[in-house]
Design an enzyme around this catalytic site. Structure first.
Site, PDB file in Angstrom:
ATOM      1  N   HIS A 143       0.762  -1.243   0.131  1.00  0.00           N
ATOM      2  CA  HIS A 143      -0.065   0.035   0.045  1.00  0.00           C
ATOM      3  C   HIS A 143       0.841   1.407  -0.248  1.00  0.00           C
ATOM      4  O   HIS A 143       0.161   2.468   0.205  1.00  0.00           O
ATOM      5  CB  HIS A 143      -0.913  -0.035   1.281  1.00  0.00           C
ATOM      6  CG  HIS A 143      -2.125   0.941   1.105  1.00  0.00           C
ATOM      7  ND1 HIS A 143      -2.347   1.945   2.029  1.00  0.00           N
ATOM      8  CD2 HIS A 143      -3.086   0.975   0.303  1.00  0.00           C
ATOM      9  CE1 HIS A 143      -3.550   2.690   1.678  1.00  0.00           C
ATOM     10  NE2 HIS A 143      -3.948   2.012   0.615  1.00  0.00           N
ATOM     11  N   LYS A 145       3.008   4.271  -1.298  1.00  0.00           N
ATOM     12  CA  LYS A 145       2.894   5.338  -2.304  1.00  0.00           C
ATOM     13  C   LYS A 145       4.027   6.287  -2.419  1.00  0.00           C
ATOM     14  O   LYS A 145       3.901   7.552  -2.034  1.00  0.00           O
ATOM     15  CB  LYS A 145       1.631   6.126  -2.323  1.00  0.00           C
ATOM     16  CG  LYS A 145       0.539   5.405  -2.209  1.00  0.00           C
ATOM     17  CD  LYS A 145      -0.236   5.725  -0.702  1.00  0.00           C
ATOM     18  CE  LYS A 145      -1.485   5.137  -0.379  1.00  0.00           C
ATOM     19  NZ  LYS A 145      -1.969   4.249  -1.059  1.00  0.00           N
ATOM     20  N   ASP A 150      17.356   9.777  -7.250  1.00  0.00           N
ATOM     21  CA  ASP A 150      18.818   9.951  -7.177  1.00  0.00           C
ATOM     22  C   ASP A 150      19.128   9.419  -5.467  1.00  0.00           C
ATOM     23  O   ASP A 150      20.157  10.178  -4.914  1.00  0.00           O
ATOM     24  CB  ASP A 150      19.010  11.288  -7.504  1.00  0.00           C
ATOM     25  CG  ASP A 150      19.010  11.520  -9.026  1.00  0.00           C
ATOM     26  OD1 ASP A 150      19.065  10.348  -9.674  1.00  0.00           O
ATOM     27  OD2 ASP A 150      18.878  13.012  -9.331  1.00  0.00           O
TER      28      ASP A 150
END
Lengths: 205, 205
Positions: A143, A145, A150
């Site tokens: 779940h 996100k 870099d």
């Protein structure tokens, strides 16, 4: 005595200012739904297919919005991009990731096994391009996100990378370069990446 | 001259150290699923119904885990708690919020109109206790998952306040006191709180 005091104080202040300058890290908060704005020129420019891109004929304003800011941060990647995404169906964000891959940025994606198969998912597009994608093997949701640019900029929040989330829902995204936040997320990405390595799959218990 | 230089440098260093001490803000990252651990004694102690709570007979370890850390941060509220939550069904988190309300902490909740009616939602429990709850009026999701403790500590991430999220899913929670992050979330809360004020409802266009 006075000259020495002034010199010492000056040195001390310079130390303080240097310390302050060193930690001028990116700290940005974006809220959604994003105001409508055209991101076509931003993406076309990043794709850089020779010459200046033709102006987009759409009627949307060109002003900055949460979505264009998110895209810009993402497109700033030069070496690596780690993505750990529950749902990824936004065509614009998909285009941005493809641009980075073509530019030679090392992109790695971990996603949710159930959501990656939904209609409109960008995961198939990324895989066809040769981008490494892994997914969880259990029924619980992957779940997260978040994205790491870099290895030094973390982009995280409530926002799934879907058109609905960007243009309709109330959502947040936090962008930060403080190592105290970036480092644990990088470690967690590597842990999940290894956990989702197909070599470690167990088909029978 | 030398004494002055030493004094000045000393003052400069003291300034630097004071600046460093002042910004020792909470910066914590929690990952889920949480290792299983017993939170009963933590909650019973917070409820403080006189005397030492009886030891919990369950076999779960008492060690720290992501979930107990999250609960402790929440229970540290003394004056105010703003909650902006898509889904809220964890009974333990519900108990913690009730404890704070009974302690006199001003609790305000904004939640999603569709998810608040699901079976197991804690929203009804909070409302029965007299806690102020508002919800969005549109069909798009109120998808935030953040809390603000005493207007100075932000708790945000991918984690919905459900048992599934806490004990099964891969999730993250970031806890921070940096004003650059807390202030925009507080402003956003007040904006949504006012937007969801029933006085502003429009039933017919």
């Amino acid at each position: 005595m006075r000259a020495g005091l002034a010199l010492g104080l000056g040195l001390g202040l310079a130390l303080l200012l240097a310390a302050r300058r060193r930690r001028r890290a990116v700290r940005e908060v974006l809220f959604f739904p994003s105001r409508p704005c055209c991101t076509e020129e931003l993406l076309a420019e990043a794709e850089g297919r020779g010459g200046r891109p033709a102006p987009c004929p759409c009627p949307l304003p060109r002003a900055d919005c949460s979505f264009s800011r998110l895209l810009r941060r993402l497109l700033s990647a030069r070496r690596s991009l780690e993505l750990c995404l529950f749902a990824f169906s936004s065509p614009e964000l998909g285009r941005a990731v493809c641009v980075l891959h073509r530019r030679g940025v090392r992109v790695r994606v971990v996603t949710d096994s159930q959501y990656m198969a939904l209609r409109g998912s960008q995961i198939g597009v990324l895989r066809l391009l040769g981008i490494q994608v892994r997914h969880n093997q259990d029924v619980a949701f992957m779940h997260h996100k978040f994205a790491i640019v870099d290895k030094k900029m973390l982009i995280t929040g409530s926002l799934n990378w879907t058109m609905e989330a960007i243009h309709s829902n109330r959502e947040n995204v936090v962008i930060m370069e403080d190592a105290e936040y970036v480092r644990p997320f990088l470690d967690e990405f590597e842990r999940i990446w290894e956990e989702c390595n197909p070599e470690n799959y167990t088909f029978f218990s």
